[in-house]
Design a protein around this motif. Structure first.
Motif, PDB file in Angstrom:
ATOM      1  N   SER A  34       0.848  -1.180   0.007  1.00 55.02           N
ATOM      2  CA  SER A  34       0.083   0.158   0.059  1.00 55.02           C
ATOM      3  C   SER A  34       0.921   1.142   0.001  1.00 55.02           C
ATOM      4  O   SER A  34       1.804   1.164   0.725  1.00 55.02           O
ATOM      5  CB  SER A  34      -0.913   0.000   1.311  1.00 55.02           C
ATOM      6  OG  SER A  34      -1.566  -1.062   1.367  1.00 55.02           O
ATOM      7  N   GLY A  44      -6.075   7.661  -3.509  1.00 55.74           N
ATOM      8  CA  GLY A  44      -6.542   6.162  -3.119  1.00 55.74           C
ATOM      9  C   GLY A  44      -5.342   5.202  -3.406  1.00 55.74           C
ATOM     10  O   GLY A  44      -5.584   3.936  -2.991  1.00 55.74           O
ATOM     11  N   THR A  47      -5.391   2.736  -0.417  1.00 57.10           N
ATOM     12  CA  THR A  47      -6.433   2.210   0.252  1.00 57.10           C
ATOM     13  C   THR A  47      -6.349   0.616   0.582  1.00 57.10           C
ATOM     14  O   THR A  47      -5.617  -0.408   0.167  1.00 57.10           O
ATOM     15  CB  THR A  47      -7.539   1.850  -1.113  1.00 57.10           C
ATOM     16  OG1 THR A  47      -7.504   3.220  -1.705  1.00 57.10           O
ATOM     17  CG2 THR A  47      -8.691   1.155  -0.863  1.00 57.10           C
ATOM     18  N   HIS A  49      -8.660  -2.634   3.222  1.00 51.69           N
ATOM     19  CA  HIS A  49     -10.173  -2.713   3.702  1.00 51.69           C
ATOM     20  C   HIS A  49     -10.032  -2.967   5.133  1.00 51.69           C
ATOM     21  O   HIS A  49      -9.182  -3.615   5.733  1.00 51.69           O
ATOM     22  CB  HIS A  49     -10.548  -4.073   3.007  1.00 51.69           C
ATOM     23  CG  HIS A  49     -10.371  -4.213   1.498  1.00 51.69           C
ATOM     24  ND1 HIS A  49     -10.781  -5.241   0.911  1.00 51.69           N
ATOM     25  CD2 HIS A  49     -10.422  -3.294   0.650  1.00 51.69           C
ATOM     26  CE1 HIS A  49     -10.915  -5.093  -0.561  1.00 51.69           C
ATOM     27  NE2 HIS A  49     -10.689  -3.581  -0.541  1.00 51.69           N
ATOM     28  N   PRO A  54     -13.291  -0.384   1.891  1.00 51.16           N
ATOM     29  CA  PRO A  54     -12.216   0.346   1.451  1.00 51.16           C
ATOM     30  C   PRO A  54     -12.007   1.341   2.401  1.00 51.16           C
ATOM     31  O   PRO A  54     -13.097   2.200   2.600  1.00 51.16           O
ATOM     32  CB  PRO A  54     -12.277   0.464  -0.068  1.00 51.16           C
ATOM     33  CG  PRO A  54     -13.899   0.605  -0.071  1.00 51.16           C
ATOM     34  CD  PRO A  54     -14.309  -0.661   0.771  1.00 51.16           C
ATOM     35  N   ARG A  56      -9.329   4.981   3.419  1.00 48.70           N
ATOM     36  CA  ARG A  56      -7.928   5.673   2.991  1.00 48.70           C
ATOM     37  C   ARG A  56      -7.122   5.501   4.292  1.00 48.70           C
ATOM     38  O   ARG A  56      -7.480   6.350   5.161  1.00 48.70           O
ATOM     39  CB  ARG A  56      -8.309   7.045   2.570  1.00 48.70           C
ATOM     40  CG  ARG A  56      -9.072   7.012   1.340  1.00 48.70           C
ATOM     41  CD  ARG A  56      -8.269   6.484   0.326  1.00 48.70           C
ATOM     42  NE  ARG A  56      -9.276   6.992  -0.983  1.00 48.70           N
ATOM     43  CZ  ARG A  56      -9.828   6.063  -1.712  1.00 48.70           C
ATOM     44  NH1 ARG A  56      -9.975   4.849  -1.550  1.00 48.70           N
ATOM     45  NH2 ARG A  56     -10.475   6.460  -2.740  1.00 48.70           N
ATOM     46  N   GLY A 103      -4.036   0.490  -4.668  1.00 48.86           N
ATOM     47  CA  GLY A 103      -5.216   0.937  -4.307  1.00 48.86           C
ATOM     48  C   GLY A 103      -6.418   0.712  -4.981  1.00 48.86           C
ATOM     49  O   GLY A 103      -7.489   0.717  -4.964  1.00 48.86           O
ATOM     50  N   ALA A 107      -9.789  -1.220  -4.422  1.00 50.85           N
ATOM     51  CA  ALA A 107     -11.175  -0.659  -4.710  1.00 50.85           C
ATOM     52  C   ALA A 107     -12.117  -1.609  -5.539  1.00 50.85           C
ATOM     53  O   ALA A 107     -13.053  -1.832  -5.458  1.00 50.85           O
ATOM     54  CB  ALA A 107     -10.803   0.612  -5.266  1.00 50.85           C
ATOM     55  N   ASN A 130      -9.950   6.974  -6.812  1.00 57.11           N
ATOM     56  CA  ASN A 130      -8.699   6.498  -6.971  1.00 57.11           C
ATOM     57  C   ASN A 130      -8.214   7.136  -8.424  1.00 57.11           C
ATOM     58  O   ASN A 130      -8.650   6.772  -9.397  1.00 57.11           O
ATOM     59  CB  ASN A 130      -8.617   4.926  -7.347  1.00 57.11           C
ATOM     60  CG  ASN A 130      -9.127   4.319  -6.106  1.00 57.11           C
ATOM     61  OD1 ASN A 130     -10.114   3.981  -5.624  1.00 57.11           O
ATOM     62  ND2 ASN A 130      -8.047   3.742  -5.295  1.00 57.11           N
TER      63      ASN A 130
END
Length: 152
Positions: A34, A44, A47, A49, A54, A56, A103, A107, A130
């Motif tokens: 990430s 994004g 991102t 989870h 999702p 930020r 990201g 998403a 994103n």
């Protein structure tokens, strides 16, 4: 001590409660997939989870996810939807520079878990937060359609 589950593994972190989740995961757990992009929750790239949704991670304090299930880009490698999305990304040759792609994939996985057959408009809405500076949006949409067809 902040306890949470990251990619299915229980972890305890002795981190400042205000530390962003992104930095806690990258620095404390060495999960660097990430990315830091803007630091303002606008691009994004960060991102992840949290409980399947999702978020930020650049602005999410680690204390706000205490006790939660967190999934990073590394964690979706064992997720069936994640595997299909990643394969579709490769098949559609989505990535150029690749910086935003973790990201984007996160998403897309969240979208397909909630909507097995999204329309172009639904894809555009889900992916709107994103940013891809290379402009691979058409390939991203095609990859999501490819993944959706494989998941059907």
């Amino acid at each position: 001590m902040i306890n949470l589950t990251v990619n299915g593994r229980a972890v305890s972190m002795d981190a400042d409660p205000d530390m962003p989740l992104l930095w806690a995961v990258r620095e404390e757990l060495q999960l660097t997939g990430s990315k830091f992009g803007c630091g303002a929750a606008q691009c994004g790239a960060c991102t992840m989870h949290v409980a399947g949704a999702p978020v930020r991670a650049c602005l999410t304090p680690i204390s706000s996810v205490a006790g939660a299930q967190v999934t990073t880009i590394e964690g979706i490698a064992t997720d069936p939807v994640g595997q299909v999305v990643q394969a579709a990304w490769v098949a559609q040759d989505v990535a150029q520079c690749g910086y935003c792609q973790s990201g984007q994939v996160m998403a897309a996985v969240a979208l397909l878990k909630g909507n097995k057959k999204p329309t172009d408009a639904q894809i555009d809405e889900a992916m709107a937060g994103n940013i891809c500076r290379c402009g691979t949006y058409a390939r991203i949409r095609a990859a999501i359609h490819t993944a959706a067809a494989q998941l059907a």
